[in-house]
Design an enzyme around this catalytic site. Structure first.
Site, PDB file in Angstrom:
ATOM      1  N   GLY A  12       0.800  -1.281   0.056  1.00  0.00           N
ATOM      2  CA  GLY A  12      -0.126  -0.040  -0.005  1.00  0.00           C
ATOM      3  C   GLY A  12       0.773   1.138   0.052  1.00  0.00           C
ATOM      4  CG  LEU A  14       2.920   3.258   6.159  1.00  0.00           C
ATOM      5  CD1 LEU A  14       3.660   4.424   6.131  1.00  0.00           C
ATOM      6  CD2 LEU A  14       1.681   3.377   7.344  1.00  0.00           C
ATOM      7  CG  ASP A  40      -8.716 -11.926   1.930  1.00  0.00           C
ATOM      8  OD1 ASP A  40      -8.625 -10.919   3.008  1.00  0.00           O
ATOM      9  OD2 ASP A  40      -9.483 -12.047   1.302  1.00  0.00           O
ATOM     10  CB  ALA A  64      -6.645  -0.623   6.664  1.00  0.00           C
ATOM     11  CE1 TYR A  65     -12.699  -0.371   0.485  1.00  0.00           C
ATOM     12  CE2 TYR A  65     -14.571  -0.752   1.992  1.00  0.00           C
ATOM     13  CZ  TYR A  65     -14.042  -0.558   0.711  1.00  0.00           C
ATOM     14  OH  TYR A  65     -14.895   0.029   0.072  1.00  0.00           O
ATOM     15  CB  THR A  66      -7.428   3.231   3.158  1.00  0.00           C
ATOM     16  OG1 THR A  66      -7.248   2.538   1.831  1.00  0.00           O
ATOM     17  CG2 THR A  66      -6.537   2.291   4.250  1.00  0.00           C
ATOM     18  CB  THR A 105      -7.489   6.546  11.250  1.00  0.00           C
ATOM     19  OG1 THR A 105      -8.270   7.815  10.579  1.00  0.00           O
ATOM     20  CG2 THR A 105      -8.635   5.666  11.833  1.00  0.00           C
ATOM     21  CE1 TYR A 129      -9.890   3.547   7.071  1.00  0.00           C
ATOM     22  CE2 TYR A 129      -9.912   5.615   8.183  1.00  0.00           C
ATOM     23  CZ  TYR A 129      -9.238   4.556   7.555  1.00  0.00           C
ATOM     24  OH  TYR A 129      -7.758   4.732   7.789  1.00  0.00           O
ATOM     25  CD1 TRP A 154      -6.224  14.210   7.240  1.00  0.00           C
ATOM     26  CD2 TRP A 154      -5.552  16.122   6.580  1.00  0.00           C
ATOM     27  NE1 TRP A 154      -7.422  14.951   7.310  1.00  0.00           N
ATOM     28  CE2 TRP A 154      -7.024  16.255   7.138  1.00  0.00           C
ATOM     29  CE3 TRP A 154      -5.191  17.453   5.928  1.00  0.00           C
ATOM     30  CZ2 TRP A 154      -7.717  17.478   7.074  1.00  0.00           C
ATOM     31  CZ3 TRP A 154      -5.768  18.464   6.117  1.00  0.00           C
ATOM     32  CH2 TRP A 154      -7.006  18.676   6.523  1.00  0.00           C
TER      33      TRP A 154
HETATM   34  N1  LIG Z   1      -4.087   6.891   3.998  1.00  0.00           N
HETATM   35  C1  LIG Z   1      -4.163   7.773   5.045  1.00  0.00           C
HETATM   36  O1  LIG Z   1      -4.393   8.950   4.888  1.00  0.00           O
HETATM   37  C2  LIG Z   1      -4.297   7.171   6.594  1.00  0.00           C
HETATM   38  C3  LIG Z   1      -4.743   7.881   7.510  1.00  0.00           C
HETATM   39  C4  LIG Z   1      -4.848   7.495   8.682  1.00  0.00           C
HETATM   40  C5  LIG Z   1      -4.460   6.103   8.957  1.00  0.00           C
HETATM   41  N2  LIG Z   1      -4.023   5.449   7.980  1.00  0.00           N
HETATM   42  C6  LIG Z   1      -3.664   4.137   8.059  1.00  0.00           C
HETATM   43  O2  LIG Z   1      -2.513   3.815   7.540  1.00  0.00           O
HETATM   44  C7  LIG Z   1      -2.446   2.431   7.264  1.00  0.00           C
HETATM   45  C8  LIG Z   1      -1.734   2.176   5.865  1.00  0.00           C
HETATM   46  O3  LIG Z   1      -2.715   2.918   4.875  1.00  0.00           O
HETATM   47  P1  LIG Z   1      -2.478   3.169   3.279  1.00  0.00           P
HETATM   48  O4  LIG Z   1      -2.776   4.777   3.153  1.00  0.00           O
HETATM   49  O5  LIG Z   1      -0.963   2.832   3.155  1.00  0.00           O
HETATM   50  O6  LIG Z   1      -3.654   2.064   2.702  1.00  0.00           O
HETATM   51  P2  LIG Z   1      -3.401   1.464   1.364  1.00  0.00           P
HETATM   52  O7  LIG Z   1      -2.649   2.471   0.443  1.00  0.00           O
HETATM   53  O8  LIG Z   1      -4.869   1.677   1.078  1.00  0.00           O
HETATM   54  O9  LIG Z   1      -2.842   0.124   1.748  1.00  0.00           O
HETATM   55  C9  LIG Z   1      -3.556  -0.753   2.459  1.00  0.00           C
HETATM   56  C10 LIG Z   1      -3.097  -2.090   1.702  1.00  0.00           C
HETATM   57  O10 LIG Z   1      -3.755  -3.292   2.475  1.00  0.00           O
HETATM   58  C11 LIG Z   1      -4.163  -4.058   1.330  1.00  0.00           C
HETATM   59  N3  LIG Z   1      -5.313  -4.877   1.832  1.00  0.00           N
HETATM   60  C12 LIG Z   1      -6.533  -4.403   1.724  1.00  0.00           C
HETATM   61  N4  LIG Z   1      -7.630  -5.336   2.375  1.00  0.00           N
HETATM   62  C13 LIG Z   1      -6.736  -6.419   2.525  1.00  0.00           C
HETATM   63  C14 LIG Z   1      -7.122  -7.590   2.879  1.00  0.00           C
HETATM   64  N5  LIG Z   1      -8.265  -8.412   3.344  1.00  0.00           N
HETATM   65  N6  LIG Z   1      -5.865  -8.708   3.322  1.00  0.00           N
HETATM   66  C15 LIG Z   1      -4.567  -8.157   3.098  1.00  0.00           C
HETATM   67  N7  LIG Z   1      -4.440  -7.009   2.680  1.00  0.00           N
HETATM   68  C16 LIG Z   1      -5.330  -6.191   2.304  1.00  0.00           C
HETATM   69  C17 LIG Z   1      -4.568  -3.186   0.296  1.00  0.00           C
HETATM   70  O11 LIG Z   1      -4.619  -4.105  -0.832  1.00  0.00           O
HETATM   71  P3  LIG Z   1      -5.503  -3.368  -2.089  1.00  0.00           P
HETATM   72  O12 LIG Z   1      -4.993  -2.167  -2.501  1.00  0.00           O
HETATM   73  O13 LIG Z   1      -5.416  -4.395  -3.113  1.00  0.00           O
HETATM   74  O14 LIG Z   1      -6.901  -3.378  -1.461  1.00  0.00           O
HETATM   75  C18 LIG Z   1      -3.276  -2.381   0.185  1.00  0.00           C
HETATM   76  O15 LIG Z   1      -2.395  -2.879  -0.257  1.00  0.00           O
HETATM   77  C19 LIG Z   1      -3.916   1.721   7.096  1.00  0.00           C
HETATM   78  O16 LIG Z   1      -4.114   0.796   8.230  1.00  0.00           O
HETATM   79  C20 LIG Z   1      -4.778   2.729   7.411  1.00  0.00           C
HETATM   80  O17 LIG Z   1      -5.944   2.461   7.788  1.00  0.00           O
HETATM   81  C21 LIG Z   1      -4.078   5.608   6.695  1.00  0.00           C
END
Ligand SMILES: NC(=O)c1ccc[n+]([C@@H]2O[C@H](COP(=O)([O-])OP(=O)(O)OC[C@H]3O[C@@H](n4cnc5c(N)ncnc54)[C@H](OP(=O)(O)O)[C@@H]3O)[C@@H](O)[C@H]2O)c1
Length: 289
Positions: A12, A14, A40, A64-66, A105, A129, A154
């Site tokens: 993902g 991060l 999964d 996560a499902y983000t 988050t 979420y 963010w």
């Molecule tokens: N982005 C933000 O602004 C933000 C803010 C606060 C907290 N966070 C937290 O920080 C963490 C990283 O965020 P990110 O932005 O890097 O998220 P991301 O880009 O959506 O990456 C999440 C990864 O998890 C994978 N995933 C989804 N469903 C899964 C499953 N069932 N089994 C295994 N892997 C699965 C996704 O694969 P697919 O892409 O194929 O679905 C993706 O590669 C998350 O826990 C998120 O909640 C993010």
């Protein structure tokens, strides 16, 4: 002996950056990165068996499902991935007696406090979420003895869909952009967050920590800064309200996280978001005009 560090969600936004940082900070250890293709997390038996077989000492769970609006429309998937999926990873970590690091988050808060949230403040999510991620936090605390929960917000960086990429893409196509000006937070560069995660692990930190770049802004101010620093001056930027944008999920109007605990306990101060953004844009983006 080499320790095994497992990153779940390694592909993902991060995850990709974190894998690079961990490889350099933990060069004596083995860093394994899995994503949905390898495991999964919705599948309990398979996930627990696979993690147990690997036997990591540290599990960093960032999968996560983000999609915040997607979660609102598909509550079942949000809870299956973010809550139950996290429970499965937590179960496996506890069986391996591993330390578990979980990314959470600012959306666990409702934004009503009006000043930066402390780790000890009571969560009260406004959207699905946030509820599903909070349930994930609770499972981690319930199942894993040695856990570290890091709340951030963010995020942007060189990989995946994010606000910076979206603003730059829209600036190529439009002459005016409307951006919400009634949500306040701290944009956070994935590389800065990844370094902080690595330091927290090296410090063997436990409990909840808030980690974001410092200073605050609205999405509108952030958008204007992205365009200015990218040399774009032909695009007009208009402030709008969240109500006008009308997205399915409600967002807190003020979800700034207080990161003083990070400074007090491990001596780490995060740089201002504007400095991090400048650094990111000069490293990864060619100026647009
Ligand atoms: N982005 C933000 O602004 C933000 C803010 C606060 C907290 N966070 C937290 O920080 C963490 C990283 O965020 P990110 O932005 O890097 O998220 P991301 O880009 O959506 O990456 C999440 C990864 O998890 C994978 N995933 C989804 N469903 C899964 C499953 N069932 N089994 C295994 N892997 C699965 C996704 O694969 P697919 O892409 O194929 O679905 C993706 O590669 C998350 O826990 C998120 O909640 C993010």
């Amino acid at each position: 002996m080499k320790r095994i560090l497992l990153v779940v969600g390694a592909k993902g936004m991060l995850g990709r950056v974190l894998m690079g940082i961990l490889h350099s900070s933990f060069s004596k250890d083995e860093i394994i990165g899995w994503d949905i293709e390898e495991m999964d997390i919705q599948k309990e038996d398979e996930s627990v068996a696979k993690i147990e077989k690997l036997g990591p000492e540290i599990v960093i769970h960032i999968a996560a499902y983000t999609d915040v609006d997607g979660c609102e429309l598909d509550k079942e998937k949000a809870f299956a991935v973010n809550a139950e999926g996290t429970k499965h990873v937590a179960l496996a970590a506890s069986k391996c007696r591993a330390k578990m690091v979980y990314l959470s988050t600012d959306y666990v808060f409702d934004g009503e406090k009006g000043e930066p949230y402390l780790e000890s403040d009571s969560p009260h999510p406004l959207n699905v979420y946030g509820h599903s991620k909070l349930k994930g936090e609770q499972y981690v605390q319930e199942w894993v003895k040695d856990s570290l929960i890091i709340r951030t917000q963010w995020l942007y960086g060189p990989f995946g869909k994010n606000f910076v990429a979206s603003i730059l893409q829209q600036a190529r196509e439009k002459s005016a952009l409307s951006i919400v000006n009634d949500q306040i937070g701290s944009p956070t560069y994935s590389a800065d967050l990844a370094k902080a995660i690595s330091e927290l692990i090296q410090f063997d930190a436990r409990g909840i920590f808030h980690v974001t770049n410092s200073d605050l802004c609205t999405w509108y101010t952030f958008g204007k800064a992205i365009l200015e620093l990218s040399g774009v001056n032909r695009v007009r930027v208009l402030p709008i309200s969240s109500k006008v944008l009308g997205r399915p999920a409600a967002r807190p109007s003020y979800s700034v996280l207080n990161c003083q605990k990070l400074k007090k306990e491990i001596g780490l101060t995060m740089r201002p978001w504007s400095e991090a953004l400048k650094d990111y844009l000069s490293t990864y983006r060619q100026p647009l005009s």
